[in-house]
Scaffold this active site. Structure first.
Site, short mmCIF file in Angstrom:
data_model
loop_
_atom_site.label_atom_id
_atom_site.label_comp_id
_atom_site.label_asym_id
_atom_site.label_seq_id
_atom_site.Cartn_x
_atom_site.Cartn_y
_atom_site.Cartn_z
N GLN A 179 0.80 -1.23 0.00
CA GLN A 179 0.00 0.00 0.00
C GLN A 179 0.83 1.28 0.00
OE1 GLN A 179 -2.62 -1.76 3.32
NE2 GLN A 179 -4.07 -0.49 2.21
N HIS B 245 -1.70 -4.98 -12.69
CA HIS B 245 -1.18 -4.82 -14.05
C HIS B 245 -2.02 -5.52 -15.10
CE1 HIS B 245 3.06 -4.03 -12.16
NE2 HIS B 245 2.28 -2.96 -12.16
N ASP C 251 2.40 0.70 -8.03
CA ASP C 251 3.75 0.77 -8.62
C ASP C 251 4.62 1.83 -7.93
OD1 ASP C 251 2.84 -1.11 -10.36
OD2 ASP C 251 3.03 0.11 -12.19
N ARG D 192 3.82 0.13 12.93
CA ARG D 192 3.55 -1.19 12.37
C ARG D 192 3.65 -1.11 10.86
NH1 ARG D 192 -1.84 -3.86 10.90
NH2 ARG D 192 -1.21 -6.01 10.52
N HIS E 36 1.24 -9.18 4.65
CA HIS E 36 0.06 -8.32 4.49
C HIS E 36 -0.40 -8.42 3.03
CE1 HIS E 36 -2.14 -4.70 6.41
NE2 HIS E 36 -2.72 -4.91 5.24
N ASN F 32 -1.51 -10.61 8.52
CA ASN F 32 -2.52 -9.59 8.67
C ASN F 32 -3.84 -10.10 8.10
OD1 ASN F 32 -3.50 -6.73 9.07
ND2 ASN F 32 -3.97 -7.04 6.89
N GLU F 33 -4.86 -10.17 8.94
CA GLU F 33 -6.22 -10.47 8.48
C GLU F 33 -6.28 -11.65 7.51
OE1 GLU F 33 -8.15 -7.00 6.96
OE2 GLU F 33 -8.02 -5.93 8.85
N ASN G 37 -7.64 -6.31 14.42
CA ASN G 37 -8.05 -5.21 13.54
C ASN G 37 -9.56 -5.12 13.56
OD1 ASN G 37 -5.39 -5.01 12.81
ND2 ASN G 37 -5.71 -5.47 10.63
N TYR H 259 -13.01 -2.28 12.58
CA TYR H 259 -13.41 -1.00 12.03
C TYR H 259 -14.88 -0.68 12.24
CZ TYR H 259 -8.98 -0.70 9.46
OH TYR H 259 -7.66 -0.62 9.12
N GLU I 158 -5.04 -2.36 14.08
CA GLU I 158 -5.62 -1.42 13.12
C GLU I 158 -6.99 -0.97 13.60
OE1 GLU I 158 -6.04 -2.58 8.99
OE2 GLU I 158 -4.02 -3.42 8.95
#
Ligand code: GOI
Length: 493
Positions: free
Chosen positions: A42, A62, A75, A100, A145, A189-190, A330, A332, A399
């Site tokens: 990310q 891509h 990219d 993190r 991740h 992660n997740e 995590n 939200y 998170e």
């Protein structure tokens, strides 16, 4: 930003908060960790620089750009591969105790396998870790991740058992290379997003769709991979490196639609499928009973000779149980759950196996991300439920955060952090052992299928500028003040 302007911002924010009387006004303990987070794909960019190998997000962006809402790629992203010193300066400016971030597997091992180590990639992470340590910031490192080396996807990816040993080899390389300076490790992660999104509903790379089968195989191998990495650390590194290894599991809070026995039962089943699927094998042992019985029964009804949920041998149950030194969480948002009749046998899927009606209330405030309804009280209920159900583990929130469209004056985010943290603090008063909190995210970044259209950053990133200029938002000033004072409001008791 000018220090003077920063000060005015803080003043305005705290003036506003004074009006709020339902925010928890107890100070956070001195040893409570406040931090912020990013993930390799990310933010890093440099997708093919200095010997990095291709991963599944490189390949997906891509070749299948129509899946990304703005057709964008990672990219360049935030160009953190070249700007990590700036990133660390931002973390420092916030006063964060930890940062993190995740390692890009194919940047370290371009072929995926441990026989070829890419020195430039290793140097990048060594430099980042050194910059953090020099600034008194604790690195919290995620091994995976979501960016699997493409070469392993070509061989079947997570649903195929060969991946377990590959991940274990990769983990060992990372412990060896970075372990003297890293005290907190997260294997995955997740993983639920990897398995459901990657192999069942297609909402994550590699965007395959084999629902009701592949997500269970994937999870089986992820759990074995996690356990193997934990045991490697335990046997080969713990004595000399003294760190902690765990996993980050994601879940929403699930609230029953009514207090009827049916709705309560359906809701607890949903929690066990969404969260128990991962935490139960690691913290209690084996998959939750309700998953084993339901998936087995539905498989039989489908005419299959064995359950679509793979079985662990008793040796495997024992090997996986206890492979945690804390819990990474995590979260939200929140959903409501209503009982329904079991969905008909036919199409197989995780969601049909659960068979509940999940919905979000229309009077809940919505973030830029459609799935992210702002429900602060869900945080408190979730933390208390986890504590009660899984033997009161130390919980590190790895998170939590909210999306908007990128305005520097981000009142929604300020309120989100204030209100969610208020509920974290209240859960701690209720008895939950929460050891830290990590804001997602340090800065705006590549938000997977949403590309650059949804922003989670404390800092704005100008993606139109080659410099990828970072600018603090109002929420950065607020979070900085929270970390400094350990208090969500004007003054704490
Ligand atoms: C983290 O994932 C992650 O670790 C970070 O990398 C990331 O940047 C950060 O969060 C922020 O996202 C409305 C079935 C629209 C399929 C409602 C059910 C779309 C798709 C509700 C339910 C939900 C956070 C996508 C966890 C994936 C976003 C998990 C949050 C898409 C929906 C759905 C919906 C659904 N999730 N992710 N979705």
């Amino acid at each position: 930003m000018e220090p003077k302007i920063f000060l005015i911002y803080s003043f305005l924010i705290f003036g506003y908060i004074q009006a709020e009387d339902d925010v928890n006004n107890k100070a956070f303990p001195d040893d409570f960790l406040f931090g912020t987070a990013t993930a390799s794909y990310q933010v890093e960019g440099a997708w093919n620089e200095d010997g990095k190998g291709e991963n599944i997000w490189d390949r997906l962006t891509h070749t299948r750009s129509s899946l990304i809402s703005d057709g964008s790629t990672g990219d360049v992203a935030c160009d953190s591969y070249h700007k990590y010193k700036e990133d660390v300066a931002l973390v420092k400016e916030l006063g964060s105790q930890h940062y993190r971030f995740s390692l890009s597997w194919s940047r370290i091992l371009p072929n995926g396998t441990a026989d070829v180590v890419n020195l430039a990639g290793v140097t990048y992470y060594r430099n980042l870790i050194k910059e953090l340590k020099d600034n008194n910031i604790e690195p919290l490192v995620t091994l995976y991740h979501w960016d699997l080396p493409q070469v392993f996807q070509d061989q079947g990816g997570w649903p195929d058992e060969f991946i377990v040993d590959k991940f274990a080899d990769y983990a060992r390389v990372c412990f060896e290379l970075f372990g003297s300076d890293v005290k907190y490790w997260l294997t995955f992660n997740e993983p639920k997003q990897t398995c459901l999104g990657g192999y069942a509903d297609g909402s994550k790379a590699p965007a395959l769709q084999n629902p009701g089968v592949a997500e269970y195989k994937c999870t089986h191998n992820v759990l074995k991979s996690h356990a193997k990495a934990w045991h490697i650390y335990d046997q080969e590194f713990r004595a000399t490196q003294n760190g902690k290894v765990s996993i980050t599991i994601d879940t929403s809070w699930y609230e029953p639609d009514s207090n009827s026995a049916q709705d309560e039962e359906a809701t607890e089943r949903k929690r066990m499928f969404e969260f128990g699927w991962y935490i139960h094998p690691i913290f209690i042992g084996d998959y939750p009973e309700v998953m084993k019985t339901r998936i087995a029964a539905r498989s039989t009804a489908e005419g299959l000779s064995e359950s679509r949920l793979p079985t662990f041998t008793s040796e495997e149950v024992a090997y996986i149980r206890g492979t945690h030194d804390f819990l990474g969480l995590n979260t939200y948002s929140t959903s409501m759950v209503k009982a329904i009749d079991d969905l008909p046998i036919g199409q197989t899927s995780f969601y049909n196996d659960v068979s509940v009606n999940e919905y979000q209330r229309s009077d809940w405030e919505t973030a830029a991300s459609g799935w992210l309804k702002i429900v602060p009280w869900g945080m408190r209920k979730l933390l208390n439920w986890i504590s009660k159900t899984f033997n009161d583990p130390p919980i590190l929130i790895t998170e939590n955060g909210v999306s908007d469209y990128g305005d520097v004056d981000d009142t929604v985010r300020v309120n989100y952090y204030r209100d969610y943290l208020s509920n974290v603090r209240s859960a701690m008063e209720d008895g939950a052992n929460v050891i830290g909190y990590t804001a997602w995210s340090l800065m705006d970044n590549f938000e997977w299928y949403a590309g650059y259209t949804e922003k989670f950053g404390l800092y704005k990133v100008d993606f139109n500028s080659p410099n990828r200029t970072r600018t603090p938002k109002t929420s950065a000033a607020y979070y900085k003040k929270v970390i400094q004072t350990r208090c969500l409001v004007d003054s704490c008791v």
